[in-house]
Design an enzyme around this catalytic site. Structure first.
Site, PDB file in Angstrom:
ATOM      1  N   PRO A  17      -3.184  -2.916  16.259  1.00 35.33           N
ATOM      2  CA  PRO A  17      -4.176  -3.620  17.068  1.00 35.33           C
ATOM      3  C   PRO A  17      -5.225  -4.225  16.145  1.00 35.33           C
ATOM      4  CG  PRO A  17      -4.459  -1.223  17.239  1.00 35.33           C
ATOM      5  CD  PRO A  17      -3.196  -1.466  16.459  1.00 35.33           C
ATOM      6  N   MET A  18      -5.495  -5.511  16.308  1.00 34.10           N
ATOM      7  CA  MET A  18      -6.544  -6.150  15.506  1.00 34.10           C
ATOM      8  C   MET A  18      -7.369  -7.031  16.434  1.00 34.10           C
ATOM      9  SD  MET A  18      -4.794  -7.097  11.828  1.00 34.10           S
ATOM     10  CE  MET A  18      -3.173  -7.645  12.382  1.00 34.10           C
ATOM     11  N   ALA A  19      -8.644  -6.653  16.551  1.00 39.45           N
ATOM     12  CA  ALA A  19      -9.557  -7.382  17.427  1.00 39.45           C
ATOM     13  C   ALA A  19      -9.623  -8.846  16.998  1.00 39.45           C
ATOM     14  CB  ALA A  19     -10.945  -6.747  17.359  1.00 39.45           C
ATOM     15  N   CYS A 102     -12.367   2.918  14.212  1.00 33.54           N
ATOM     16  CA  CYS A 102     -13.233   1.771  13.930  1.00 33.54           C
ATOM     17  C   CYS A 102     -14.383   2.159  12.990  1.00 33.54           C
ATOM     18  CB  CYS A 102     -13.794   1.221  15.236  1.00 33.54           C
ATOM     19  SG  CYS A 102     -14.719  -0.280  14.990  1.00 33.54           S
ATOM     20  N   LYS A 144      -5.110   6.553  17.333  1.00 35.44           N
ATOM     21  CA  LYS A 144      -5.091   5.965  15.991  1.00 35.44           C
ATOM     22  C   LYS A 144      -6.401   6.341  15.322  1.00 35.44           C
ATOM     23  CE  LYS A 144      -4.535   1.423  13.779  1.00 35.44           C
ATOM     24  NZ  LYS A 144      -5.929   1.044  13.453  1.00 35.44           N
ATOM     25  N   GLY A 206      -1.571   1.506   6.573  1.00 36.42           N
ATOM     26  CA  GLY A 206      -2.408   1.177   5.430  1.00 36.42           C
ATOM     27  C   GLY A 206      -1.622   0.599   4.284  1.00 36.42           C
ATOM     28  N   ASP A 207      -1.922  -0.670   3.958  1.00 37.34           N
ATOM     29  CA  ASP A 207      -1.398  -1.325   2.754  1.00 37.34           C
ATOM     30  C   ASP A 207       0.114  -1.550   2.772  1.00 37.34           C
ATOM     31  OD1 ASP A 207      -4.016  -1.083   2.120  1.00 37.34           O
ATOM     32  OD2 ASP A 207      -3.753   0.254   0.405  1.00 37.34           O
ATOM     33  N   GLY A 229      -0.912  -4.062   9.753  1.00 36.61           N
ATOM     34  CA  GLY A 229      -2.067  -4.869  10.129  1.00 36.61           C
ATOM     35  C   GLY A 229      -2.178  -6.125   9.287  1.00 36.61           C
TER      36      GLY A 229
END
Ligand SMILES: Cc1cc2nc3c(=O)[nH]c(=O)nc-3n(C[C@H](O)[C@H](O)[C@H](O)COP(=O)(O)O)c2cc1C
Length: 373
Positions: A17-19, A102, A144, A206-207, A229
């Protein structure tokens, strides 16, 4: 195959999920490339419960999106439970993820996002309310999170246990602390430690910059799947490579600039279909530099694309790119999107760290928090 309660996902890949990014248009664009679970941008529980228009506008799904997955933000068990109920009953979602990662000061200042898991009791209450609301609909709930607030205040192992005890179907871990924000490297050893600590599936995050990183993460950590992401910003075709990688093939899609331009056009077109041409083009602008990263397109071209206000103008500009320019392979495996620097101090509510339980703690629930994770 990734199993989240009643939900089976063919390829163990989740679009993070990315705002401001993972709206219906972007999810469709990625889904056209690969397979997996594509999570909607975060929405606030209170906004949903109160019928806030901005929140409703974000809950848009593509007609081809048969598996609706939404991330909820919340700090109040009652609001989160009610919001989960609304998502199941009125929006037909198939998966709910809860945001406890967040790092934005505006959010952690109120005890939300990545700050919340410090209050173990409150975390459990929120998860239990969400699971209780979603269970009658057979909808899995996941959480998450990050490793913790900082290296001295790690929360992820407790969070994993609490998620499991609360009936969550999985836990996703971004291998950074809130204090790290997006800087440094994600700690995949923490993902492995969480896998060893819980029985529910762990999703590693992550990464992951290339499909090979995803395979490496799963091999190194034992994670049940990966959450991608920033690695897909300006590169939705990474989902093609990921689907291939998880079926044992090594594919690295290297589009020419002409093919990238076609992807940009498709992205803009989907945004315009969903939001109207003016807003769609405006939303598209933020993606331009990610698509062109490493290509030779000059400053003037990038500036003009960053101001594009119609599909016709976009077409005219894209026609000026050299379609034969090969993919800049030096970009492969390198970070993209936000990185920034670590925080000296994580902003928390007064006295937050003094009590690590917080059962029954009442936090002001925010209706308009859209800054993401
Ligand atoms: C622009 C942007 C917006 C984000 N918004 C959210 C969000 O709303 N909810 C969330 O849980 N994480 C959010 N994240 C964090 C990502 O989901 C992910 O955990 C993080 O980027 C680490 O994964 P990566 O290294 O694959 O990018 C956001 C990240 C970015 C770059």
């Amino acid at each position: 195959m990734l199993t989240l309660g009643s939900l089976s996902v063919d390829v163990p890949v989740v679009l993070a999920p990315m705002a401001g990014i993972t709206n219906a248009a972007y999810r469709r664009l990625c889904a056209e490339q690969g397979a997996g679970l594509y999570v909607c941008e975060m929405i606030t529980s209170r906004g949903l419960v109160e019928g806030d228009q901005h929140t409703k506008d974000m809950l848009v799904f593509d007609e081809l999106e048969t598996v609706r997955s939404v991330q909820l933000y919340g700090t109040d068990p009652v609001y989160v439970g009610k919001a989960a109920e609304i998502l199941c009953a009125e929006y037909g979602v198939a998966h709910i993820d809860l945001n406890f990662g967040c790092p934005v000061p505006k959010v952690t200042r109120k005890g939300g996002g990545g700050a919340l898991p410090w209050k173990r009791g409150l975390l459990g209450e929120i998860l239990e309310h969400a699971v209780a609301a979603a269970t009658p609909y057979d909808v899995p709930v996941t959480m998450k999170t990050r490793k913790g607030i900082d290296d001295d205040h790690l929360t992820y192992l407790d969070a994993g246990r609490i998620a499991q005890e609360s009936g969550c179907a999985a836990i996703a871990l971004h291998g950074r602390t809130v204090a790290q924000a997006y800087s440094g490297e994600a700690d995949w050893d923490a993902i492995a430690a969480l896998v060893a600590h819980v029985d529910i599936p762990v999703l590693g995050n992550g990464d992951i910059w290339e499909a090979a990183d995803a395979i490496r993460m799963v091999e190194q950590t034992g994670a049940a799947g990966v959450v991608v992401g920033r690695g897909c910003l300006g590169r939705p075709w990474i989902f093609r490579d990921l689907a291939a990688a998880f079926s044992g093939e090594e594919v690295a899609t290297l589009p020419t600039l002409g093919e990238v331009a076609a992807m940009m056009r498709r992205h803009a077109e989907l945004l315009c279909q969903n939001m109207g041409e003016e807003r769609g083009c405006k939303e598209f602008r933020k993606h331009v530099s990610w698509y062109l990263k490493g290509f030779a397109a000059g400053g003037e071209m990038r500036r003009s694309l960053g101001l594009v206000d119609s599909l016709a103008a976009l077409d005219a500009l894209l026609a000026g790119l050299d379609p034969a320019e090969p993919f800049p392979v030096a970009e492969l495996g390198t970070p993209r999107g936000r990185q920034g620097s670590p925080r000296e101090r994580v902003v928390l509510p007064e006295g937050w760290l003094e009590d690590a339980d917080g059962s029954g703690y009442h936090l002001q629930e925010d209706a308009n928090e859209t800054t993401g994770g």
